[in-house]
Write a protein that holds these residues in place. Structure first.
Motif, mmCIF file in Angstrom:
data_model
loop_
_atom_site.group_PDB
_atom_site.id
_atom_site.type_symbol
_atom_site.label_atom_id
_atom_site.label_comp_id
_atom_site.label_asym_id
_atom_site.label_seq_id
_atom_site.Cartn_x
_atom_site.Cartn_y
_atom_site.Cartn_z
ATOM 1 N N TYR A 166 23.919 -20.831 -45.875
ATOM 2 C CA TYR A 166 23.858 -21.712 -44.703
ATOM 3 C C TYR A 166 23.121 -22.226 -43.916
ATOM 4 N N ASP A 167 21.747 -20.804 -43.671
ATOM 5 C CA ASP A 167 20.412 -21.321 -43.138
ATOM 6 C C ASP A 167 19.721 -21.976 -43.669
ATOM 7 N N GLY A 170 20.642 -25.494 -41.901
ATOM 8 C CA GLY A 170 20.811 -25.496 -40.880
ATOM 9 C C GLY A 170 19.315 -26.256 -40.859
ATOM 10 N N ASN A 171 18.079 -26.078 -41.483
ATOM 11 C CA ASN A 171 17.198 -26.021 -41.957
ATOM 12 C C ASN A 171 16.744 -27.407 -42.399
ATOM 13 N N ARG A 173 18.874 -29.567 -42.297
ATOM 14 C CA ARG A 173 19.166 -30.691 -41.064
ATOM 15 C C ARG A 173 17.997 -31.085 -39.790
#
Length: 186
Positions: A166-167, A170-171, A173
């Motif tokens: 998930y991290d 996010g990065n 994006r």
């Protein structure tokens, strides 16, 4: 009286052996079946061109927005053009033939590019990489991979991101949003 089976119609080699004619429809049906099998989509969904790249598959599944997808595509083309212009190989050519043609060995461009075009391309590439570097600096303490490296892996190398954390997503994006601003996409 002729013996044996009736001769099939079609073009033949001088030896009499029939030429294999694979139509575009046959080739496309193989691609569609493979996409259906690999990605678990219907035949209608398999026609979506986004399924052909790792970045496109993220957009298809809704993990990135359409603007982020467009920014990634724009950066991929900019990255490819920049590397071809300065004589560097692209990180993941589709094939050796693609490499030979794209890198100009078989004469992809008959003339040298104009200096203004080269300068504009270099400036645009520098603006994009500066924005990605700024993302790295701003998110240096964030969990997950560096935004610049994530963009490189998905956009330039076409690495599948389906197993990313998930991290990392996010990065990715964050970096794609920076490219949206640089390319002024709306």
């Amino acid at each position: 009286m002729n013996r044996g089976r009736k001769r099939k119609t079609g073009k033949r080699y001088p030896s009499g052996k029939r030429m294999r004619e694979e139509t575009e429809r046959d080739a496309m049906s193989i691609v569609l079946e493979a996409r259906k099998r690999h990605y678990g989509v219907s035949i209608k969904q398999a026609r979506d061109e986004r399924l052909g790249t790792a970045l496109g598959r993220l957009a298809f599944r809704g993990l990135i927005s359409d603007l982020q997808y467009q920014a990634g595509i724009t950066f991929a083309e900019l990255y490819r053009r920049h590397h071809v212009m300065i004589g560097l190989p692209t990180p993941s050519p589709s094939s050796v033939a693609g490499l030979l043609i794209n890198e100009g060995i078989f004469g992809s461009s008959p003339s040298e590019p104009v200096l203004e075009v080269i300068d504009k391309l270099k400036r645009r590439f520098k603006d994009a990489t500066d924005a990605l570097d700024q993302c790295d600096r701003d998110h240096r303490f964030a969990p997950g991979g560096r935004p610049t490296m994530l963009v490189y892996r998905v956009v330039c190398v076409d690495e599948d991101a389906s197993t990313w954390s998930y991290d990392d997503m996010g990065n990715l994006r964050v970096a794609l949003n920076a490219l949206v601003r640089v390319f002024r996409l709306r």
